[in-house]
Design a protein around this motif. Structure first.
Motif, PDB file in Angstrom:
ATOM      1  N   MET A   1      -5.064  -6.854   5.869  1.00  0.00           N
ATOM      2  CA  MET A   1      -3.988  -7.318   5.028  1.00  0.00           C
ATOM      3  C   MET A   1      -2.662  -6.790   5.547  1.00  0.00           C
ATOM      4  N   GLU A   2      -1.659  -7.610   5.481  1.00  0.00           N
ATOM      5  CA  GLU A   2      -0.325  -7.268   5.948  1.00  0.00           C
ATOM      6  C   GLU A   2       0.449  -6.564   4.836  1.00  0.00           C
ATOM      7  N   ILE A   3       1.093  -5.447   5.161  1.00  0.00           N
ATOM      8  CA  ILE A   3       1.924  -4.729   4.190  1.00  0.00           C
ATOM      9  C   ILE A   3       3.294  -5.386   4.163  1.00  0.00           C
ATOM     10  N   ILE A   4       3.693  -5.855   2.994  1.00  0.00           N
ATOM     11  CA  ILE A   4       4.985  -6.514   2.836  1.00  0.00           C
ATOM     12  C   ILE A   4       6.074  -5.494   2.541  1.00  0.00           C
ATOM     13  N   LYS A   5       5.782  -4.541   1.635  1.00  0.00           N
ATOM     14  CA  LYS A   5       6.794  -3.587   1.205  1.00  0.00           C
ATOM     15  C   LYS A   5       6.115  -2.302   0.761  1.00  0.00           C
ATOM     16  N   THR A   6       6.763  -1.168   1.031  1.00  0.00           N
ATOM     17  CA  THR A   6       6.294   0.129   0.579  1.00  0.00           C
ATOM     18  C   THR A   6       7.384   0.772  -0.261  1.00  0.00           C
ATOM     19  N   ILE A   7       7.010   1.252  -1.441  1.00  0.00           N
ATOM     20  CA  ILE A   7       7.957   1.886  -2.353  1.00  0.00           C
ATOM     21  C   ILE A   7       7.523   3.333  -2.551  1.00  0.00           C
ATOM     22  N   ARG A   8       8.430   4.254  -2.363  1.00  0.00           N
ATOM     23  CA  ARG A   8       8.156   5.680  -2.545  1.00  0.00           C
ATOM     24  C   ARG A   8       8.365   6.072  -4.010  1.00  0.00           C
ATOM     25  N   PRO A   9       7.710   7.142  -4.468  1.00  0.00           N
ATOM     26  CA  PRO A   9       7.912   7.596  -5.846  1.00  0.00           C
ATOM     27  C   PRO A   9       9.377   7.884  -6.114  1.00  0.00           C
ATOM     28  N   GLY A  10       9.862   7.424  -7.239  1.00  0.00           N
ATOM     29  CA  GLY A  10      11.257   7.616  -7.602  1.00  0.00           C
ATOM     30  C   GLY A  10      12.132   6.419  -7.270  1.00  0.00           C
ATOM     31  N   ASP A  11      11.675   5.562  -6.342  1.00  0.00           N
ATOM     32  CA  ASP A  11      12.441   4.360  -6.010  1.00  0.00           C
ATOM     33  C   ASP A  11      12.231   3.305  -7.087  1.00  0.00           C
ATOM     34  N   ASP A  12      13.146   2.325  -7.128  1.00  0.00           N
ATOM     35  CA  ASP A  12      13.006   1.233  -8.086  1.00  0.00           C
ATOM     36  C   ASP A  12      11.672   0.520  -7.853  1.00  0.00           C
ATOM     37  N   GLY A  13      10.967   0.247  -8.922  1.00  0.00           N
ATOM     38  CA  GLY A  13       9.684  -0.447  -8.828  1.00  0.00           C
ATOM     39  C   GLY A  13       8.482   0.477  -8.874  1.00  0.00           C
ATOM     40  N   SER A  14       8.723   1.797  -8.872  1.00  0.00           N
ATOM     41  CA  SER A  14       7.585   2.717  -8.900  1.00  0.00           C
ATOM     42  C   SER A  14       7.442   3.434 -10.240  1.00  0.00           C
ATOM     43  N   LYS A  15       8.364   3.194 -11.176  1.00  0.00           N
ATOM     44  CA  LYS A  15       8.382   3.950 -12.426  1.00  0.00           C
ATOM     45  C   LYS A  15       7.100   3.807 -13.231  1.00  0.00           C
ATOM     46  N   ARG A  16       6.627   2.585 -13.390  1.00  0.00           N
ATOM     47  CA  ARG A  16       5.438   2.407 -14.239  1.00  0.00           C
ATOM     48  C   ARG A  16       4.213   3.076 -13.625  1.00  0.00           C
ATOM     49  N   TYR A  17       4.148   3.086 -12.286  1.00  0.00           N
ATOM     50  CA  TYR A  17       3.014   3.740 -11.630  1.00  0.00           C
ATOM     51  C   TYR A  17       3.185   5.254 -11.655  1.00  0.00           C
ATOM     52  N   ARG A  31       0.778  -5.916  -0.536  1.00  0.00           N
ATOM     53  CA  ARG A  31       0.063  -6.439   0.627  1.00  0.00           C
ATOM     54  C   ARG A  31      -0.214  -7.923   0.428  1.00  0.00           C
ATOM     55  N   ARG A  32      -0.175  -8.655   1.521  1.00  0.00           N
ATOM     56  CA  ARG A  32      -0.466 -10.091   1.488  1.00  0.00           C
ATOM     57  C   ARG A  32      -1.849 -10.318   2.084  1.00  0.00           C
ATOM     58  N   SER A  33      -2.621 -11.175   1.436  1.00  0.00           N
ATOM     59  CA  SER A  33      -3.968 -11.463   1.920  1.00  0.00           C
ATOM     60  C   SER A  33      -3.896 -12.230   3.243  1.00  0.00           C
ATOM     61  N   CYS A  35      -5.137 -14.986   4.086  1.00  0.00           N
ATOM     62  CA  CYS A  35      -4.916 -16.422   3.898  1.00  0.00           C
ATOM     63  C   CYS A  35      -3.510 -16.712   3.364  1.00  0.00           C
ATOM     64  N   LYS A  36      -2.730 -15.659   3.083  1.00  0.00           N
ATOM     65  CA  LYS A  36      -1.330 -15.757   2.634  1.00  0.00           C
ATOM     66  C   LYS A  36      -1.172 -16.387   1.248  1.00  0.00           C
ATOM     67  N   ASN A  37      -2.244 -16.456   0.477  1.00  0.00           N
ATOM     68  CA  ASN A  37      -2.167 -17.056  -0.857  1.00  0.00           C
ATOM     69  C   ASN A  37      -2.057 -16.026  -1.973  1.00  0.00           C
ATOM     70  N   THR A  38      -2.350 -14.757  -1.666  1.00  0.00           N
ATOM     71  CA  THR A  38      -2.401 -13.740  -2.703  1.00  0.00           C
ATOM     72  C   THR A  38      -1.606 -12.516  -2.277  1.00  0.00           C
ATOM     73  N   VAL A  39      -0.890 -11.919  -3.233  1.00  0.00           N
ATOM     74  CA  VAL A  39      -0.186 -10.661  -2.995  1.00  0.00           C
ATOM     75  C   VAL A  39      -0.846  -9.610  -3.873  1.00  0.00           C
ATOM     76  N   TYR A  40      -1.244  -8.489  -3.254  1.00  0.00           N
ATOM     77  CA  TYR A  40      -1.889  -7.393  -3.962  1.00  0.00           C
ATOM     78  C   TYR A  40      -0.904  -6.236  -4.098  1.00  0.00           C
ATOM     79  N   THR A  41      -0.948  -5.549  -5.247  1.00  0.00           N
ATOM     80  CA  THR A  41      -0.190  -4.323  -5.432  1.00  0.00           C
ATOM     81  C   THR A  41      -1.191  -3.186  -5.360  1.00  0.00           C
ATOM     82  N   THR A  42      -0.949  -2.227  -4.453  1.00  0.00           N
ATOM     83  CA  THR A  42      -1.842  -1.081  -4.316  1.00  0.00           C
ATOM     84  C   THR A  42      -1.035   0.194  -4.516  1.00  0.00           C
ATOM     85  N   VAL A  43      -1.711   1.242  -4.955  1.00  0.00           N
ATOM     86  CA  VAL A  43      -1.069   2.539  -5.093  1.00  0.00           C
ATOM     87  C   VAL A  43      -1.829   3.549  -4.241  1.00  0.00           C
TER      88      VAL A  43
END
Length: 128
Positions: A1-17, A31-33, A35-43
């Protein structure tokens, strides 16, 4: 899977996690699957920690190679020091925002304390 974006703790978008995992949180990745049809959020979280130990049978590390290239961090306002690095053949890496010189030259000019080990791997825009 291709990594689209990485967010570090404290950055915008990481608060809920961060609220959920606390100080164990290392990163949030999108991450993008294949087949490019699905985007996964991983921690990425820390699940265990321990003190590092040394193997008794290992040999002491050999001295650094004086002919290898290293990256130096020099502040923008240190104009004279940057000029000196240029004189000894230093090259500027835009990607790493560091000066690239041979280790022997840095040590000879008393700049060894400015060497950032491992940063040379990010200096891909400099021909060495």
């Amino acid at each position: 899977m291709e990594i689209i974006k990485t967010i570090r703790p404290g950055d915008d978008g990481s608060k809920r996690y961060h609220d959920k995992y606390g100080d164990q949180l290392c990163a949030v990745r999108y991450r993008r699957s294949p087949c490019k049809n699905t985007v996964y959020t991983t921690v990425e979280i820390i699940v265990a920690q321990r003190e590092a130990y040394r193997n008794k049978n290992t040999k002491p590390t050999s001295p650094q190679n004086p002919t290898e290239w290293v990256a130096l961090k020099i502040a923008y306002d240190e104009v004279e020091l940057r000029a000196e690095v240029r004189k000894i053949g230093g090259r500027w890496s835009r990607t790493a925002k560091a000066w690239v010189v041979k280790r022997s030259m840095a040590e000879r000019r008393n700049m060894a304390h400015r060497i950032v080990e491992g940063l040379i791997d990010q200096c891909l825009d400099v021909d060495i």
